[in-house]
Design a protein around this motif. Structure first.
Motif, PDB file in Angstrom:
ATOM      1  N   ASP A  59       0.807  -1.219   0.000  1.00 11.66           N
ATOM      2  CA  ASP A  59       0.000   0.000   0.000  1.00 11.66           C
ATOM      3  C   ASP A  59       0.842   1.272   0.000  1.00 11.66           C
ATOM      4  OD1 ASP A  59       0.993  -0.105   2.543  1.00 11.66           O
ATOM      5  OD2 ASP A  59      -0.945  -0.092   3.569  1.00 11.66           O
ATOM      6  N   HIS A  60       2.118   1.145  -0.343  1.00 14.67           N
ATOM      7  CA  HIS A  60       2.973   2.338  -0.357  1.00 14.67           C
ATOM      8  C   HIS A  60       2.741   3.103  -1.651  1.00 14.67           C
ATOM      9  CE1 HIS A  60       6.347   5.018   0.188  1.00 14.67           C
ATOM     10  NE2 HIS A  60       6.562   4.474   1.376  1.00 14.67           N
ATOM     11  N   PRO A  61       2.471   4.411  -1.571  1.00 17.56           N
ATOM     12  CA  PRO A  61       2.170   5.180  -2.785  1.00 17.56           C
ATOM     13  C   PRO A  61       3.305   5.208  -3.798  1.00 17.56           C
ATOM     14  CG  PRO A  61       2.457   6.635  -0.871  1.00 17.56           C
ATOM     15  CD  PRO A  61       2.364   5.243  -0.351  1.00 17.56           C
ATOM     16  N   THR A  62       4.534   4.974  -3.347  1.00 24.50           N
ATOM     17  CA  THR A  62       5.649   4.993  -4.300  1.00 24.50           C
ATOM     18  C   THR A  62       5.556   3.845  -5.299  1.00 24.50           C
ATOM     19  OG1 THR A  62       7.042   3.759  -2.745  1.00 24.50           O
ATOM     20  CG2 THR A  62       7.231   6.165  -2.730  1.00 24.50           C
ATOM     21  N   ASP A  63       4.868   2.755  -4.922  1.00 26.16           N
ATOM     22  CA  ASP A  63       4.693   1.640  -5.860  1.00 26.16           C
ATOM     23  C   ASP A  63       3.886   2.085  -7.071  1.00 26.16           C
ATOM     24  OD1 ASP A  63       6.147  -0.159  -4.369  1.00 26.16           O
ATOM     25  OD2 ASP A  63       4.413  -0.993  -3.346  1.00 26.16           O
ATOM     26  N   MET A  64       2.807   2.818  -6.814  1.00 29.25           N
ATOM     27  CA  MET A  64       1.977   3.314  -7.914  1.00 29.25           C
ATOM     28  C   MET A  64       2.752   4.306  -8.769  1.00 29.25           C
ATOM     29  SD  MET A  64      -0.024   5.968  -9.178  1.00 29.25           S
ATOM     30  CE  MET A  64      -0.633   6.993  -7.822  1.00 29.25           C
ATOM     31  N   VAL A  65       3.474   5.203  -8.118  1.00 34.01           N
ATOM     32  CA  VAL A  65       4.256   6.196  -8.853  1.00 34.01           C
ATOM     33  C   VAL A  65       5.326   5.517  -9.699  1.00 34.01           C
ATOM     34  CG1 VAL A  65       5.843   8.142  -8.629  1.00 34.01           C
ATOM     35  CG2 VAL A  65       3.822   8.014  -7.160  1.00 34.01           C
ATOM     36  N   MET A  66       6.028   4.545  -9.113  1.00 35.76           N
ATOM     37  CA  MET A  66       7.066   3.823  -9.840  1.00 35.76           C
ATOM     38  C   MET A  66       6.481   3.096 -11.051  1.00 35.76           C
ATOM     39  SD  MET A  66      10.228   2.769 -10.222  1.00 35.76           S
ATOM     40  CE  MET A  66      11.133   2.916  -8.685  1.00 35.76           C
ATOM     41  N   SER A  67       5.345   2.444 -10.870  1.00 34.72           N
ATOM     42  CA  SER A  67       4.744   1.700 -11.983  1.00 34.72           C
ATOM     43  C   SER A  67       4.385   2.622 -13.138  1.00 34.72           C
ATOM     44  CB  SER A  67       3.514   0.918 -11.506  1.00 34.72           C
ATOM     45  OG  SER A  67       2.463   1.785 -11.143  1.00 34.72           O
ATOM     46  N   MET A  68       3.832   3.782 -12.818  1.00 33.21           N
ATOM     47  CA  MET A  68       3.468   4.732 -13.867  1.00 33.21           C
ATOM     48  C   MET A  68       4.712   5.300 -14.551  1.00 33.21           C
ATOM     49  SD  MET A  68       0.245   4.714 -14.072  1.00 33.21           S
ATOM     50  CE  MET A  68      -1.102   4.056 -13.099  1.00 33.21           C
ATOM     51  N   GLN A  69       5.740   5.567 -13.771  1.00 33.78           N
ATOM     52  CA  GLN A  69       6.970   6.094 -14.348  1.00 33.78           C
ATOM     53  C   GLN A  69       7.642   5.090 -15.283  1.00 33.78           C
ATOM     54  OE1 GLN A  69       9.151   7.265 -10.830  1.00 33.78           O
ATOM     55  NE2 GLN A  69       8.388   9.368 -10.923  1.00 33.78           N
ATOM     56  N   LEU A  70       7.425   3.806 -15.016  1.00 34.88           N
ATOM     57  CA  LEU A  70       8.000   2.765 -15.867  1.00 34.88           C
ATOM     58  C   LEU A  70       7.168   2.515 -17.120  1.00 34.88           C
ATOM     59  CD1 LEU A  70       9.156   0.161 -13.196  1.00 34.88           C
ATOM     60  CD2 LEU A  70      10.603   1.680 -14.568  1.00 34.88           C
ATOM     61  N   GLY A  71       5.995   3.144 -17.200  1.00 28.59           N
ATOM     62  CA  GLY A  71       5.196   3.010 -18.411  1.00 28.59           C
ATOM     63  C   GLY A  71       3.952   2.161 -18.273  1.00 28.59           C
ATOM     64  N   ALA A  72       3.554   1.830 -17.031  1.00 27.65           N
ATOM     65  CA  ALA A  72       2.313   1.077 -16.846  1.00 27.65           C
ATOM     66  C   ALA A  72       1.116   1.961 -17.175  1.00 27.65           C
ATOM     67  CB  ALA A  72       2.203   0.571 -15.412  1.00 27.65           C
ATOM     68  N   ASP A  73       0.030   1.335 -17.574  1.00 32.93           N
ATOM     69  CA  ASP A  73      -1.188   2.072 -17.915  1.00 32.93           C
ATOM     70  C   ASP A  73      -2.131   2.221 -16.732  1.00 32.93           C
ATOM     71  OD1 ASP A  73      -1.355   2.223 -21.193  1.00 32.93           O
ATOM     72  OD2 ASP A  73      -0.192   0.520 -20.491  1.00 32.93           O
ATOM     73  N   ASP A  74      -2.034   1.322 -15.753  1.00 35.47           N
ATOM     74  CA  ASP A  74      -2.913   1.413 -14.590  1.00 35.47           C
ATOM     75  C   ASP A  74      -2.325   0.610 -13.443  1.00 35.47           C
ATOM     76  OD1 ASP A  74      -5.168   2.183 -13.099  1.00 35.47           O
ATOM     77  OD2 ASP A  74      -6.469   1.941 -14.856  1.00 35.47           O
ATOM     78  N   PHE A  75      -2.901   0.805 -12.266  1.00 32.79           N
ATOM     79  CA  PHE A  75      -2.410   0.186 -11.032  1.00 32.79           C
ATOM     80  C   PHE A  75      -3.618  -0.195 -10.189  1.00 32.79           C
ATOM     81  CE2 PHE A  75      -1.005   0.196  -6.661  1.00 32.79           C
ATOM     82  CZ  PHE A  75       0.296  -0.311  -6.697  1.00 32.79           C
ATOM     83  N   ILE A  76      -3.671  -1.449  -9.734  1.00 33.39           N
ATOM     84  CA  ILE A  76      -4.789  -1.928  -8.928  1.00 33.39           C
ATOM     85  C   ILE A  76      -4.268  -2.464  -7.606  1.00 33.39           C
ATOM     86  CG2 ILE A  76      -6.712  -3.556  -8.776  1.00 33.39           C
ATOM     87  CD1 ILE A  76      -6.874  -3.543 -11.800  1.00 33.39           C
ATOM     88  N   GLN A  77      -4.838  -1.958  -6.517  1.00 35.08           N
ATOM     89  CA  GLN A  77      -4.445  -2.380  -5.176  1.00 35.08           C
ATOM     90  C   GLN A  77      -5.181  -3.653  -4.778  1.00 35.08           C
ATOM     91  OE1 GLN A  77      -2.284  -0.489  -2.970  1.00 35.08           O
ATOM     92  NE2 GLN A  77      -2.347  -2.394  -1.803  1.00 35.08           N
TER      93      GLN A  77
END
Length: 229
Positions: A82-100
């Motif tokens: 649940d760390h917000p940096t995971d979502m930020v990192m995924s988007m920075q790497l080029g992911a289209d979405d993130f699901i918790q």
């Protein structure tokens, strides 16, 4: 029928996701050997990839980097962290979405449908080439080219850029961008859009175009034309 590569090491969760998505006529493929994800990726040629962050051998971020070095296929991250940096990192790497995790399957299906509809309907449009600020925008190949070089964008990045250019010199609201990208803003963190736009601007900066995407605080974003600066 769309092919989806599900990179998930929790067999019970993998089986449940596969059964649910099969009901929607999606063909789901798993990973045979988590040290050889790219071999399965190359063999399957999926239309969309779903990646868990915590995996054996290498984490999901590693495989996202590897996939992005070869393909612009849409990517959705799953994570129990649940760390917000995971979502930020995924988007920075080029992911289209993130699901918790844990998530409701209706949310997963809605996000998959929105991404596939946007990416593959968008790719089928007839107008593929446009010019903007002295650059050539190739929507079909996700390329932006000018005298300073050529960059390749992800599907999300190109979709945002196209929407802004289609309304150049006018503010496109955050709500309009979110609804256009993900269909249902109830499932989207406002920070997701910010990360995506910042990533687009950073890529454009590589060919000196970053300054032409302007943030309008409290409103949205605007693509400027060079001759008005």
């Amino acid at each position: 029928m769309f092919n989806i590569l599900l990179i998930e090491d929790d067999f019970s969760l993998y089986t449940e996701i596969k059964e649910r998505l099969n009901q929607w006529s999606y063909e789901i493929y798993g990973i045979k050997d988590f040290s050889k994800v790219m071999e399965d990726f190359s063999e399957i040629k999926p239309d969309l990839v779903i990646i868990d962050i915590q995996l054996p051998k290498f984490d999901g971020f590693h495989w996202c980097r590897m996939i992005r070095s070869h393909s612009n296929v849409p990517i959705i991250f799953l994570s129990s962290r649940d760390h917000p940096t995971d979502m930020v990192m995924s988007m920075q790497l080029g992911a289209d979405d993130f699901i918790q995790k844990p998530f409701h399957f209706d949310v997963l299906i809605a996000k998959i449908q929105a991404i596939l509809r946007r990416v593959y309907n968008y790719s089928s449009k007839q107008i593929h080439i446009k010019t903007w600020c002295g650059a050539t925008i190739d929507y079909e190949r996700n390329l932006v080219k000018n005298n300073d070089g050529t960059i390749e964008l992800t599907k999300n990045e190109m979709f945002i850029l196209k929407l802004l250019i289609d309304h150049k010199n006018k503010v496109v609201t955050r709500d309009k961008l979110i609804n256009s990208l993900w269909d249902d803003k109830r499932f989207i963190s406002d920070n997701t859009l910010t990360v995506n736009v910042n990533r687009l601007r950073k890529r454009l900066e590589e060919i000196k175009l970053g300054r032409f995407i302007e943030t309008k605080v409290g409103q949205g974003y605007m693509a400027l034309e060079e001759d008005i600066l």
